[in-house]
Design an enzyme around this catalytic site. Structure first.
Site, PDB file in Angstrom:
ATOM      1  N   GLY A   1      15.988   7.533 -14.162  1.00  0.00           N
ATOM      2  CA  GLY A   1      16.859   6.386 -13.903  1.00  0.00           C
ATOM      3  C   GLY A   1      17.273   5.653 -15.158  1.00  0.00           C
ATOM      4  O   GLY A   1      17.250   6.201 -16.254  1.00  0.00           O
TER       5      GLY A   1
ATOM      6  N   ASP B   1      19.850  15.016  -6.471  1.00  0.00           N
ATOM      7  CA  ASP B   1      18.738  14.074  -6.677  1.00  0.00           C
ATOM      8  C   ASP B   1      18.715  13.634  -8.139  1.00  0.00           C
ATOM      9  O   ASP B   1      18.473  14.453  -9.026  1.00  0.00           O
ATOM     10  CB  ASP B   1      17.404  14.738  -6.310  1.00  0.00           C
ATOM     11  N   LEU B   2      18.914  12.370  -8.369  1.00  0.00           N
ATOM     12  CA  LEU B   2      19.061  11.850  -9.732  1.00  0.00           C
ATOM     13  C   LEU B   2      17.874  12.212 -10.635  1.00  0.00           C
ATOM     14  O   LEU B   2      16.725  11.893 -10.320  1.00  0.00           O
ATOM     15  CB  LEU B   2      19.229  10.317  -9.682  1.00  0.00           C
ATOM     16  N   ASP B   3      18.151  12.864 -11.748  1.00  0.00           N
ATOM     17  CA  ASP B   3      17.143  13.207 -12.766  1.00  0.00           C
ATOM     18  C   ASP B   3      16.044  14.123 -12.227  1.00  0.00           C
ATOM     19  O   ASP B   3      14.949  14.171 -12.787  1.00  0.00           O
ATOM     20  CB  ASP B   3      16.528  11.945 -13.383  1.00  0.00           C
ATOM     21  N   GLU B   4      16.333  14.814 -11.146  1.00  0.00           N
ATOM     22  CA  GLU B   4      15.325  15.719 -10.600  1.00  0.00           C
ATOM     23  C   GLU B   4      15.759  17.178 -10.610  1.00  0.00           C
ATOM     24  O   GLU B   4      15.111  18.037 -10.010  1.00  0.00           O
ATOM     25  CB  GLU B   4      14.958  15.282  -9.171  1.00  0.00           C
TER      26      GLU B   4
END
Lengths: 284, 284, 284, 284
Positions: A201, A226-229
């Site tokens: 994030g 999925d953010l940063d995943e």
């Protein structure tokens, strides 16, 4: 001699290597290099095989057809024959930070990256001057909450128009919507300025400073919804200590981000990355 | 299923991989892993191939005979079929520094090293107490200029008697004579406390301090008759600065030496090292 | 000459350095080394000052009294005069993993750690043999859900009896209760086998493998009542790739854990660590 | 408040720190940061002291005069009061490799380097296009055996004309003559593409490849009349293996060279480097 690189992924099975290398030998080809990996936990087989042939284009097409029918289909292979001479087309998305952009464009100008860069897209006008220095077309497409859908539509149209193969987010400070991501699955490379999964994030350097870590990092990964995943391609770290404040972290991080992002681009360009189970196999 | 590891080195030639993997397939074996390298400059081929068979010992012997006649001889292979379950016998030579000895014996006691240690030899009596803690036989064989030849003869006799496969010089402060080295070619692993080829010979930490380097290192290598010039197996480094004096270098170096030496031992034990042209190929 | 190390922490204020060094000079002392840090964000001042005096014990006590009244109280200092010659007493807590224990005891036996180790405590009997090898008393105190309070009471009694100054959790697989932690605030050093804040809690190598990271790490920190959230003392990392499975992670992690924990112990012993705001200042 | 940085080097003596900090306090200044080092072996004292004053320029000049007479002369100090706001003037010398030049100019354009770059000098015309991209004057001064003296005279004239403070050799492939070096003592920063003292002179990557090292490096140092033997400012390394050929070494080295050279420039700019005994003290 015509060089080709064969990329194979399929369920692991007895005899794959022998079958493939033998098939190439029968067709008067020569296997010059094999890199291979089996994930025994999930029973998945991966191979990157360099070979050379002395026959002409027509025979080569026949070879591919025969390989598909006799080998790839029976083994349920996800495969590709890739011509290492052909340069892919890469679009760069940026916002206001210029260090990654300078790094990529300098490497490109130096001949380090075997890629074409037909397009830089930004939600801010600030970096147009950098693009001009390197004579790359720069498109300013502002993004606000209200205009996001329209802006992404404009971006997608440009990507199609310029026949873009993959996208690099070089500190692009906008979240890409799932619909966009689906169209470029495993084809959008992001650089995140932390050692993921630590500090996903916003403002990771601030969080790292607050937590008092002794090492900070940067991570390049394929973008998923999925953010940063998404699947991690490369990571690198640098030591910090109590003498460094957040500004020092940010400054030290710039070098990390450049190195990590350029390595990920290089791996992707050289077709050394396989993605599965939200992880990557990176051949050397 | 019987597991075996096939090690091959020969002049590079078209079709080796296909020929070998196909031969194994024909004999009802399964190739589970290949790691392969070609040094194109000198035209040398290297392969480490893991395979498994379901047949019995007798058939296995026949397989090896057939492989030798039909594959190895035609391709001029330097080859070996290696049983990963069998533990090699390692002798440790030490002088007065105890950190590498403690490290190796602790790893052995922890089950990290798949090896037998029947023997520790030292030119000083000091480390007998350490050997005793781990219940390893310790032989004190003093070495002086005058007694060197006789001492080495005694050492060699012990090595034969204990059927030693390879030797680790864990900060052994004596030069091994060429005759001794010849008998254990690529079978004596040394740890040198510098980043070779920088600072060969005596007192490298002192020389590094004097030169004002910002990084110090350690190097493990096979011993040849040229001092500190044998094929390098592993190297590692650590940062230093003006605040560190020679004593600090020595202290920091202890950790380096332990890590680098134990990695070299591990590579050697797992038969991952090929030596050629005074260099090493280390499979992963 | 009597050597002493002065440790000072107080709100940042104009003239502290001059005032302190001048006071020492007036009292016929010599300041030989200063390391100093100001956290400008929170206005906190830290100093580690080495000095030497030629006067006797009685005068030295007077110096300390005068320093307290004339300097420390006016500046609201948290301070200490520390004799670098005195060896602290350290207890080691272990469970079943032996690598960190071997590492600490080997370093102690080699003379690397200026510390006394009067006591090893374990919730399992397994490592008594290791303790015996190094002639350190070993107390087996089983811990179950039901007996936890009683077991901790027994542990605390032993720590008092042996006059233990600080505790090292060398892969001790039990959570220390808040009451216990309060009694040894900033005096319990733990080694966690991940790059915190990534992968806190149980089985971090498994989580790291699942996430597909390219780098794994280890973290030493002071224990607080929040699991794996205490002030970080040291961290280190090592690269991994798709070829490594969870067992490889665990094996590679062993070396990390040993190095990181021993560094933390060394910093603590040499009184180079200041804790504030759940972070550490580590002087070099 | 006027900020200043005081740099001091003198023979080590009792009371220096107290004397200096007390003098500043008396003159209504505030010492905000001290970094200090004593090389006990040679009895040399180094200090970098940040302070602030609220008085005007005239009083400041008086302060410096008083400091010189009352402190610097009695202690035989080599000292300087440095204004961190003033940007130094740096000339860049290049030949044909462009990666270090791109890196420096990109950092400068990004605002990372607090420096003026009035001048790029090259013995080849190739990199003029790069200079133009960043709008920096580029002077092509060919150098041959015959013209070397005349070329250096031209260079020196330009350096004087542009009031250059220090020179960066960003892969400049000419040896600077001793007379030139004398004029810019500890003011010429070179980047050498090896881990010095290993592989000095020409073609270090080729030598490293031939030796079979597992780690390659880069070194920035001040130029002296002894080739590649000047005081080392910074070094960095990267791992290599048997899979990398000389071209790979060169490519990997490019990133090393850029990072190491830019760090050296940064240290020099921030006046954090002291040179003595052909070594450096680098404050943090």
């Amino acid at each position: 001699m015509k060089k080709a690189t064969l990329l194979i992924n399929c369920p692991d099975k007895k005899g794959i290597i022998a079958t493939v290398t033998n098939f190439i030998l029968e067709k008067k080809g020569n296997t010059t290099y094999i890199e291979q990996h089996v994930d025994h936990e999930v029973g998945e087989f991966f191979m990157r095989l360099a070979c050379e042939f002395d026959h002409d284009e027509e025979k080569f097409a026949l070879f591919k057809k025969a390989f598909n029918e006799q080998i790839a289909i029976p083994y349920a292979m996800n495969w590709e024959m890739y011509n290492p001479k052909k340069a892919a087309k890469m679009a760069i998305f940026v916002s206001k930070y210029d260090h990654c952009l300078y790094d990529i464009l300098s490497r490109h100008a130096s001949g380090e990256l075997h890629v074409k860069i037909p397009l830089i897209i930004s939600n801010h006008p600030d970096l147009e001057a950098v693009a001009k220095r390197f004579n790359i077309p720069f498109k300013h497409i502002p993004v606000t909450k209200e205009t996001k859908a329209a802006s992404e539509a404009t971006q997608l149209k440009l990507l199609e128009e310029y026949k873009i193969d993959f996208i690099v987010l070089a500190r692009y400070m906008q979240i890409i919507s799932p619909g966009f991501v689906d169209k470029y699955r495993n084809k959008i490379i992001n650089i995140h300025h932390s050692f993921l999964p630590a500090f996903p994030g916003a403002k990771p350097y601030h969080s790292a400073y607050k937590r008092g870590v002794k090492i900070i990092g940067a991570t390049s990964h394929y973008v998923t919804s999925d953010l940063d995943e998404g699947p991690i391609i490369e990571q690198e770290i640098v030591r910090v200590s109590h003498i460094h404040n957040v500004q020092d972290f940010i400054l030290k991080g710039r070098d990390l981000e450049k190195i990590v992002l350029s390595k990920a681009i290089q791996y992707h360009l050289q077709r050394k990355v396989w993605v599965y189970n939200n992880k990557t196999v990176i051949f050397s």
